[in-house]
Design a protein around this motif. Sequence first.
Motif, PDB file in Angstrom:
ATOM      1  N   GLY A  82      -3.923   5.847   0.762  1.00 33.26           N
ATOM      2  CA  GLY A  82      -2.778   6.693   0.505  1.00 33.26           C
ATOM      3  C   GLY A  82      -2.123   7.255   1.750  1.00 33.26           C
ATOM      4  N   ASN A  83      -2.708   7.012   2.907  1.00 36.33           N
ATOM      5  CA  ASN A  83      -2.102   7.455   4.168  1.00 36.33           C
ATOM      6  C   ASN A  83      -0.951   6.515   4.517  1.00 36.33           C
ATOM      7  OD1 ASN A  83      -1.392   8.125   6.778  1.00 36.33           O
ATOM      8  ND2 ASN A  83      -3.475   8.112   7.579  1.00 36.33           N
ATOM      9  N   PRO A  84       0.282   7.002   4.584  1.00 35.80           N
ATOM     10  CA  PRO A  84       1.423   6.118   4.845  1.00 35.80           C
ATOM     11  C   PRO A  84       1.399   5.493   6.228  1.00 35.80           C
ATOM     12  CG  PRO A  84       2.107   8.417   4.947  1.00 35.80           C
ATOM     13  CD  PRO A  84       0.707   8.414   4.414  1.00 35.80           C
TER      14      PRO A  84
ATOM     15  N   HIS B 243       0.822  -1.210   0.000  1.00 35.47           N
ATOM     16  CA  HIS B 243       0.000   0.000   0.000  1.00 35.47           C
ATOM     17  C   HIS B 243       0.856   1.260   0.000  1.00 35.47           C
ATOM     18  CE1 HIS B 243      -1.968   3.280   2.454  1.00 35.47           C
ATOM     19  NE2 HIS B 243      -2.785   3.187   1.423  1.00 35.47           N
ATOM     20  N   GLU B 244       2.080   1.167   0.508  1.00 39.70           N
ATOM     21  CA  GLU B 244       2.962   2.334   0.531  1.00 39.70           C
ATOM     22  C   GLU B 244       3.196   2.895  -0.870  1.00 39.70           C
ATOM     23  OE1 GLU B 244       6.576   1.989   2.940  1.00 39.70           O
ATOM     24  OE2 GLU B 244       5.613   0.324   3.967  1.00 39.70           O
ATOM     25  N   LEU B 245       3.005   2.080  -1.891  1.00 39.84           N
ATOM     26  CA  LEU B 245       3.159   2.571  -3.263  1.00 39.84           C
ATOM     27  C   LEU B 245       2.169   3.694  -3.555  1.00 39.84           C
ATOM     28  CD1 LEU B 245       3.595  -0.792  -5.231  1.00 39.84           C
ATOM     29  CD2 LEU B 245       5.372   0.716  -4.315  1.00 39.84           C
ATOM     30  N   ALA B 246       1.031   3.673  -2.850  1.00 40.32           N
ATOM     31  CA  ALA B 246       0.022   4.718  -3.029  1.00 40.32           C
ATOM     32  C   ALA B 246       0.283   5.919  -2.133  1.00 40.32           C
ATOM     33  CB  ALA B 246      -1.374   4.164  -2.750  1.00 40.32           C
ATOM     34  N   ALA B 247       1.251   5.786  -1.221  1.00 43.30           N
ATOM     35  CA  ALA B 247       1.465   6.832  -0.220  1.00 43.30           C
ATOM     36  C   ALA B 247       2.568   7.815  -0.586  1.00 43.30           C
ATOM     37  CB  ALA B 247       1.782   6.192   1.138  1.00 43.30           C
ATOM     38  N   TYR B 248       3.505   7.389  -1.417  1.00 47.51           N
ATOM     39  CA  TYR B 248       4.649   8.240  -1.733  1.00 47.51           C
ATOM     40  C   TYR B 248       4.791   8.374  -3.251  1.00 47.51           C
ATOM     41  CZ  TYR B 248       5.786   7.189   3.130  1.00 47.51           C
ATOM     42  OH  TYR B 248       5.734   7.046   4.499  1.00 47.51           O
TER      43      TYR B 248
ATOM     44  N   LEU C  89       2.875   2.989 -12.373  1.00 51.36           N
ATOM     45  CA  LEU C  89       2.254   2.801 -11.067  1.00 51.36           C
ATOM     46  C   LEU C  89       1.050   3.722 -10.950  1.00 51.36           C
ATOM     47  CD1 LEU C  89       2.040   1.877  -8.119  1.00 51.36           C
ATOM     48  CD2 LEU C  89       3.794   3.578  -7.539  1.00 51.36           C
ATOM     49  N   VAL C  90      -0.134   3.110 -10.795  1.00 56.16           N
ATOM     50  CA  VAL C  90      -1.376   3.867 -10.612  1.00 56.16           C
ATOM     51  C   VAL C  90      -1.723   3.824  -9.130  1.00 56.16           C
ATOM     52  CG1 VAL C  90      -3.801   4.082 -11.231  1.00 56.16           C
ATOM     53  CG2 VAL C  90      -2.153   3.246 -12.924  1.00 56.16           C
ATOM     54  N   GLN C  91      -1.792   4.962  -8.485  1.00 51.72           N
ATOM     55  CA  GLN C  91      -1.943   5.008  -7.035  1.00 51.72           C
ATOM     56  C   GLN C  91      -3.403   4.997  -6.577  1.00 51.72           C
ATOM     57  OE1 GLN C  91       0.695   8.533  -6.558  1.00 51.72           O
ATOM     58  NE2 GLN C  91       1.921   7.210  -5.231  1.00 51.72           N
TER      59      GLN C  91
END
Length: 438
Positions: free
Chosen positions: A154-156, A102-107, A121-123
């Motif tokens: 998207g919250n890390p 999920h971190e891929l969506a965070a940064y 990469l689609v977030q």
Amino acid sequence: MSDVADGRVYYVISDLHIGGDEQLEEIEFREELLGFLRRLEDTDENAELVINGDAFGLWEFTTVDRIEKFDTLEETYPTLFEQFRRTGTNVQITLIPGNHDHELAAYDEYVERFGEYNVDLVQDESISRRVGTQAIHFEHGHQQDPNNQIDDWGNPHATPLGYFYNTLITSRAGQLSDRGKYNWLRDVQTVTPTERMPIWLFSKYFYREMNPLIRYSLVPFLLLFNVSAVLAVLAALDLTGVWSMPVTQASEFLGQFGWTGTAIWSLFVVNVAVTGLLLLVGVPLYFLRRDVRKTISRFGVFETALTVDTETPYEEAAREVFAEQPETTVFCYGHTHRPSIREVDGGLLVNTGTWLKRLHRRDGIIGLLPPVFYPSYQLTAVRIASESEGVSVEYQTITKPSPAAEELTLTERLLTIGREPDFAVPDRHVVETETQER
């Protein structure tokens, strides 16, 4: 809705779980994955590869943080990333975050770094692709799982229950696995559902770690437990004078075989004595355990058990998507590691499975021997394409030899003869063009 030419073909894989602490670094399907990517590098099709979540085990990294995890992946798997670059020059590669990554969506740094290797990469939580006159909905599937659902996408700092399980247990297993007599503990992430973890650990201890002298001395007793339980009841009837005939006849029959019969009779006597004691203690404990469980159930103490429904939430999600987006006829997800196709409201609910090893529980037929967890690989890529009759969905199998011969002990192999798992994948399905008018 992504506006893609009708002739585009989609290949979908998910749940690779690449990376993690120490022993989790090893990719057991490395060559098969590279071969699949090379095939797409050379294809003449107008194709897109969708990696539908959990491509990487970022939760299982506990010694590095944020974009440093990408640095570790890049350094550990240079051949794989170079193959991404080469394959991405011929087909579009789209990567969707799952729960483990999920971190891929965070940064946002991840988008740029993956872009250097031709990976888009689609977030977002989900994406959609047009196929002919219909459409496909892609999502990893963890948002339908209450133990891994991420409300603040998207919250890390998002930490669902599954996060703690994987950072505290799975990653620790990767650090300790090589201390065993066989490097088996790294397979902890393949144990599903999670409730099987205690019995899996006991099974591996019994067949792998237990002192062989202790194990082989226990095997006869455990195998004969069922017979001994019956004999214990008959012995009790004999001692009370209610019915002596079975014990008398058994003694006379075995007496015909001299010392061999005496040895067998002695073994039964010991087993009966131990079994009888266990029955005397076990019966009241059984009723006590049942009463305690009923009380706990009334108070709802364990309402957040790790076991979740792997079918109903996804069927409901598919129905909702199909109703809101009439052109969408395929709901494609992963997460549960179970390749399957189910028809839902005229559309298809498609699970892409996993590239991790799968463990199939095989309970003993007789006795009280621990269950055997039979390993296998079921590497698949789902191919979705528009054809004259509609949209076809079929599984392409990537062959990988079974690891059973190397990973199971002789005892485990003997206990599973004729009970190997079924490796069949779902049949090809077609959503006919008329279906979208449902």
